[in-house]
Design an enzyme around this catalytic site. Structure first.
Site: not given
Ligand code: DGP
Length: 127
Positions: A39, A113, A41, A98, A107, A111
């Site tokens: 999930r 979403h 964060i 993205n 990140v 990934h």
């Molecule tokens: P993007 O902008 O597409 O790279 O999305 C990165 C997503 O990752 C953003 O929706 C927040 C999520 N995210 C960042 N750090 C963490 C983390 O430590 N744990 C989790 N579960 N999600 C994270």
């Protein structure tokens, strides 16, 4: 179709790499040999799951150039399974990834979403 050869430098210390190594906890939804899902964060909808390959791929460009057919199939098969298990198949959902600077990727580990559970509005922000 010509074979792409995207090679981007993968940062092994990005946050999702650390989650994959269990150095940082996550709220796990699914795991198999190729895929981890957990999930987000900062959820943007009632359901917001991140689906990632276990392989070291920077983004969609890198993944689609270098991943095996098994890895690619696994990622999308699992995505559909999770959407169904989260109860989104009937009501609908959105999948987005993205990629790079213009995509607003934060990140640098590929990934997907998976978001749903409410009407999601316009696909892109107006600005
Ligand atoms: P993007 O902008 O597409 O790279 O999305 C990165 C997503 O990752 C953003 O929706 C927040 C999520 N995210 C960042 N750090 C963490 C983390 O430590 N744990 C989790 N579960 N999600 C994270």
């Amino acid at each position: 179709m010509t074979e792409a050869a995207a090679t981007k430098t993968y940062d092994p210390n990005n946050i999702f790499a650390r989650i994959l190594r269990a150095e940082i906890p996550c709220n796990k939804v699914f795991e198999d040999d190729h895929v981890l899902a957990f999930r987000d964060i900062q959820p943007q909808a009632p359901v917001h799951v991140l689906v990632i390959p276990k392989g070291a791929y920077v983004d969609m460009d890198d993944f689609t150039a270098r991943a095996s057919a098994d890895e690619i199939a696994a990622l999308f098969r699992v995505l559909g399974q999770i959407a169904r298990s989260e109860g989104l198949a009937e009501s609908g959902y959105r999948v987005l990834s993205n990629c790079g600077l213009n995509g607003g990727q934060e990140v640098p580990h590929l990934h997907l979403h998976l978001v749903g559970g409410r009407k999601l509005g316009r696909m892109l922000a107006a600005d």
